[in-house]
Design a protein around this motif. Structure first.
Motif, PDB file in Angstrom:
ATOM      1  N   ARG A  83       0.825  -1.211   0.000  1.00 43.70           N
ATOM      2  CA  ARG A  83       0.000   0.000   0.000  1.00 43.70           C
ATOM      3  C   ARG A  83       0.858   1.259   0.000  1.00 43.70           C
ATOM      4  NH1 ARG A  83      -2.734  -0.933   5.329  1.00 43.70           N
ATOM      5  NH2 ARG A  83      -3.302   1.249   5.065  1.00 43.70           N
ATOM      6  N   LEU A  84       1.978   1.209   0.704  1.00 43.96           N
ATOM      7  CA  LEU A  84       2.891   2.358   0.783  1.00 43.96           C
ATOM      8  C   LEU A  84       4.280   1.891   0.372  1.00 43.96           C
ATOM      9  CD1 LEU A  84       1.651   3.719   4.235  1.00 43.96           C
ATOM     10  CD2 LEU A  84       1.154   4.702   1.986  1.00 43.96           C
ATOM     11  N   PRO A  85       4.507   1.740  -0.909  1.00 44.83           N
ATOM     12  CA  PRO A  85       5.759   1.137  -1.390  1.00 44.83           C
ATOM     13  C   PRO A  85       6.988   1.928  -0.951  1.00 44.83           C
ATOM     14  CG  PRO A  85       4.134   1.318  -3.160  1.00 44.83           C
ATOM     15  CD  PRO A  85       3.607   2.104  -2.007  1.00 44.83           C
ATOM     16  N   PRO A  86       8.030   1.232  -0.487  1.00 43.68           N
ATOM     17  CA  PRO A  86       9.265   1.907  -0.053  1.00 43.68           C
ATOM     18  C   PRO A  86      10.168   2.226  -1.245  1.00 43.68           C
ATOM     19  CG  PRO A  86       9.480  -0.447   0.290  1.00 43.68           C
ATOM     20  CD  PRO A  86       8.090  -0.217  -0.259  1.00 43.68           C
ATOM     21  N   THR A  87       9.713   3.086  -2.122  1.00 38.22           N
ATOM     22  CA  THR A  87      10.456   3.379  -3.341  1.00 38.22           C
ATOM     23  C   THR A  87      11.459   4.504  -3.123  1.00 38.22           C
ATOM     24  OG1 THR A  87       8.728   4.914  -4.073  1.00 38.22           O
ATOM     25  CG2 THR A  87       8.555   2.624  -4.809  1.00 38.22           C
ATOM     26  N   ARG A 113      12.419 -19.085  -3.382  1.00 36.87           N
ATOM     27  CA  ARG A 113      11.471 -18.620  -4.406  1.00 36.87           C
ATOM     28  C   ARG A 113      10.400 -17.731  -3.779  1.00 36.87           C
ATOM     29  NH1 ARG A 113      10.287 -19.627  -9.557  1.00 36.87           N
ATOM     30  NH2 ARG A 113      12.088 -21.009  -9.679  1.00 36.87           N
ATOM     31  N   GLN A 114       9.901 -18.129  -2.618  1.00 37.14           N
ATOM     32  CA  GLN A 114       8.890 -17.326  -1.945  1.00 37.14           C
ATOM     33  C   GLN A 114       9.460 -15.969  -1.522  1.00 37.14           C
ATOM     34  OE1 GLN A 114       7.160 -19.236   1.488  1.00 37.14           O
ATOM     35  NE2 GLN A 114       5.637 -17.642   1.796  1.00 37.14           N
ATOM     36  N   ALA A 115      10.691 -15.989  -1.017  1.00 32.06           N
ATOM     37  CA  ALA A 115      11.317 -14.737  -0.589  1.00 32.06           C
ATOM     38  C   ALA A 115      11.586 -13.813  -1.771  1.00 32.06           C
ATOM     39  CB  ALA A 115      12.612 -15.040   0.158  1.00 32.06           C
ATOM     40  N   MET A 116      12.012 -14.371  -2.885  1.00 34.33           N
ATOM     41  CA  MET A 116      12.263 -13.554  -4.074  1.00 34.33           C
ATOM     42  C   MET A 116      10.980 -12.878  -4.547  1.00 34.33           C
ATOM     43  SD  MET A 116      15.425 -13.549  -4.681  1.00 34.33           S
ATOM     44  CE  MET A 116      16.960 -14.330  -5.201  1.00 34.33           C
ATOM     45  N   SER A 117       9.884 -13.605  -4.500  1.00 34.19           N
ATOM     46  CA  SER A 117       8.598 -13.030  -4.884  1.00 34.19           C
ATOM     47  C   SER A 117       8.219 -11.886  -3.951  1.00 34.19           C
ATOM     48  CB  SER A 117       7.521 -14.115  -4.871  1.00 34.19           C
ATOM     49  OG  SER A 117       6.258 -13.573  -5.195  1.00 34.19           O
ATOM     50  N   ALA A 118       8.447 -12.093  -2.635  1.00 34.16           N
ATOM     51  CA  ALA A 118       8.130 -11.041  -1.676  1.00 34.16           C
ATOM     52  C   ALA A 118       9.000  -9.811  -1.895  1.00 34.16           C
ATOM     53  CB  ALA A 118       8.308 -11.565  -0.254  1.00 34.16           C
ATOM     54  N   LEU A 119      10.235 -10.012  -2.358  1.00 34.82           N
ATOM     55  CA  LEU A 119      11.137  -8.899  -2.667  1.00 34.82           C
ATOM     56  C   LEU A 119      10.826  -8.257  -4.014  1.00 34.82           C
ATOM     57  CD1 LEU A 119      14.542 -10.426  -1.496  1.00 34.82           C
ATOM     58  CD2 LEU A 119      13.308  -8.536  -0.412  1.00 34.82           C
ATOM     59  N   THR A 136      13.632  -0.042  -1.368  1.00 32.81           N
ATOM     60  CA  THR A 136      14.469  -0.258  -0.188  1.00 32.81           C
ATOM     61  C   THR A 136      13.738  -1.222   0.730  1.00 32.81           C
ATOM     62  OG1 THR A 136      13.476   1.630   0.972  1.00 32.81           O
ATOM     63  CG2 THR A 136      15.456   2.050  -0.327  1.00 32.81           C
ATOM     64  N   ARG A 137      14.304  -2.381   0.983  1.00 28.44           N
ATOM     65  CA  ARG A 137      13.718  -3.353   1.894  1.00 28.44           C
ATOM     66  C   ARG A 137      14.799  -4.337   2.303  1.00 28.44           C
ATOM     67  NH1 ARG A 137      15.093  -4.748  -2.835  1.00 28.44           N
ATOM     68  NH2 ARG A 137      13.885  -6.143  -4.160  1.00 28.44           N
ATOM     69  N   PRO A 138      14.717  -4.856   3.498  1.00 27.95           N
ATOM     70  CA  PRO A 138      15.741  -5.801   3.960  1.00 27.95           C
ATOM     71  C   PRO A 138      15.639  -7.128   3.215  1.00 27.95           C
ATOM     72  CG  PRO A 138      13.956  -5.666   5.548  1.00 27.95           C
ATOM     73  CD  PRO A 138      13.696  -4.598   4.528  1.00 27.95           C
ATOM     74  N   ARG A 139      16.765  -7.790   3.055  1.00 27.80           N
ATOM     75  CA  ARG A 139      16.793  -9.113   2.443  1.00 27.80           C
ATOM     76  C   ARG A 139      16.816 -10.171   3.535  1.00 27.80           C
ATOM     77  NH1 ARG A 139      21.636  -7.091  -1.473  1.00 27.80           N
ATOM     78  NH2 ARG A 139      20.361  -5.920  -2.974  1.00 27.80           N
ATOM     79  N   PRO A 140      15.883 -11.092   3.508  1.00 26.42           N
ATOM     80  CA  PRO A 140      15.856 -12.119   4.550  1.00 26.42           C
ATOM     81  C   PRO A 140      17.067 -13.037   4.471  1.00 26.42           C
ATOM     82  CG  PRO A 140      14.254 -12.606   2.829  1.00 26.42           C
ATOM     83  CD  PRO A 140      14.784 -11.234   2.546  1.00 26.42           C
ATOM     84  N   GLY A 141      17.339 -13.712   5.582  1.00 30.44           N
ATOM     85  CA  GLY A 141      18.508 -14.569   5.663  1.00 30.44           C
ATOM     86  C   GLY A 141      18.547 -15.651   4.616  1.00 30.44           C
ATOM     87  N   THR A 142      17.376 -16.209   4.281  1.00 25.58           N
ATOM     88  CA  THR A 142      17.359 -17.283   3.292  1.00 25.58           C
ATOM     89  C   THR A 142      17.857 -16.814   1.937  1.00 25.58           C
ATOM     90  OG1 THR A 142      15.975 -19.041   2.345  1.00 25.58           O
ATOM     91  CG2 THR A 142      14.964 -16.877   2.571  1.00 25.58           C
ATOM     92  N   VAL A 143      17.686 -15.529   1.634  1.00 29.37           N
ATOM     93  CA  VAL A 143      18.181 -14.959   0.380  1.00 29.37           C
ATOM     94  C   VAL A 143      19.675 -14.681   0.469  1.00 29.37           C
ATOM     95  CG1 VAL A 143      18.046 -12.954  -1.144  1.00 29.37           C
ATOM     96  CG2 VAL A 143      15.945 -13.995  -0.276  1.00 29.37           C
ATOM     97  N   VAL A 144      20.085 -14.067   1.564  1.00 24.34           N
ATOM     98  CA  VAL A 144      21.501 -13.718   1.741  1.00 24.34           C
ATOM     99  C   VAL A 144      22.381 -14.967   1.708  1.00 24.34           C
ATOM    100  CG1 VAL A 144      23.171 -12.708   3.336  1.00 24.34           C
ATOM    101  CG2 VAL A 144      20.924 -11.631   3.017  1.00 24.34           C
ATOM    102  N   ARG A 145      21.886 -16.050   2.314  1.00 23.69           N
ATOM    103  CA  ARG A 145      22.694 -17.277   2.376  1.00 23.69           C
ATOM    104  C   ARG A 145      22.843 -17.952   1.021  1.00 23.69           C
ATOM    105  NH1 ARG A 145      19.599 -17.884   7.115  1.00 23.69           N
ATOM    106  NH2 ARG A 145      18.140 -19.237   5.997  1.00 23.69           N
ATOM    107  N   GLN A 146      21.868 -17.788   0.149  1.00 24.06           N
ATOM    108  CA  GLN A 146      21.871 -18.554  -1.091  1.00 24.06           C
ATOM    109  C   GLN A 146      22.278 -17.745  -2.321  1.00 24.06           C
ATOM    110  OE1 GLN A 146      18.517 -21.431  -1.590  1.00 24.06           O
ATOM    111  NE2 GLN A 146      17.719 -20.558   0.312  1.00 24.06           N
TER     112      GLN A 146
END
Length: 243
Positions: A83-87, A113-119, A136-146
């Motif tokens: 609703r309020l995109p962090p652009t 795959r789910q995290a990439m979609s959320a990003l 601008t949004r944080p990257r979850p650990g599952t993304v950073v690790r892979q």
């Protein structure tokens, strides 16, 4: 409205949508019963739904108050972001994620795959995801690790690349249909179910910078229309529920 995939109004959907829309997402049972009454749902039906949602891990209960669990708090955060995109202003750069982890279990692949979609990254080919670097949004650990992240610019037309990564025409067409349906809805039940459909659709908005979007992109108008509904519903809650 069949083509809009409108989900039926149930006790569970009323409770869930109400809690997802309030901050903090926590309400006493008696208030949720009153919300159900606005839609003609009996008190007993709401209380049965609350018990089942606690048993299924959707809600936690304490002292007669029900709150969202961690999993649904993440969903609320994604809805708020939609609703309020962090652009941020876009300078033409794209963020590129390349999967570099080896021997990944199926669970890790699914979580990625789910995290990439959320990003709001799109898959160019297997193992390579990208999008314009305007969020601008944080990257979850599952993304950073892979993944390993890079920055770059396409040599060809970036708008053409965006059009191959996202089905923008289909998204826009459904957004306009939802906008019209929500405008024409007359009952609170119709508006409530349509607003929930609008939120689900906004979660799929790629949030591209304006230079990459087709003319008359309906995303901002749909957000504004949803905000008007939410304001009306908040007034309804204040006047008829939270008193």
């Amino acid at each position: 409205m069949d083509n809009l995939e409108i989900r039926p109004l149930t006790a569970r959907s009323v409770v869930l949508s109400t809690l997802l829309g309030v901050h903090p997402p926590r309400l006493p049972a008696r208030y949720l019963v009153r919300v159900g009454d606005l839609f003609g749902i009996a008190e007993g039906t709401i209380r049965v739904a609350l018990s089942r949602m606690v048993a299924s891990g959707d809600l936690v209960q304490s002292g007669g108050t029900y709150a969202l669990t961690e999993r649904l708090l993440e969903r609320q955060a994604r809805q708020d972001e939609s609703r309020l995109p962090p652009t941020v202003p876009w300078d033409g750069t794209w963020e590129i994620a390349v999967i570099t982890a080896e021997r990944r279990p199926a669970a890790d692949r699914a979580a990625l795959r789910q995290a990439m979609s959320a990003l709001r990254l799109a898959e160019l080919r297997e193992g390579t995801w990208l999008r314009p670097a305007n969020l601008t949004r944080p990257r979850p650990g599952t993304v950073v690790r892979q993944c390993t992240f890079l920055s770059g610019r396409p040599e060809e037309d970036p708008a053409a690349l965006a059009a191959t990564l996202w089905d923008l025409e289909t998204w826009a067409a459904k957004a306009r249909t939802l906008h019209t349906a929500l405008t024409e809805a007359t009952t609170i039940a119709e508006r409530f179910t349509l607003a929930a459909a609008v939120l689900r659709h906004l979660l799929n908005d790629p949030l591209l910078p304006p230079p990459l979007l087709p003319p008359d992109w309906p995303g901002p108008d749909l957000r504004t229309h949803y905000e008007a509904f939410e304001t009306d519903f908040e007034h309804l809650l204040t006047n008829h529920v939270l008193t």
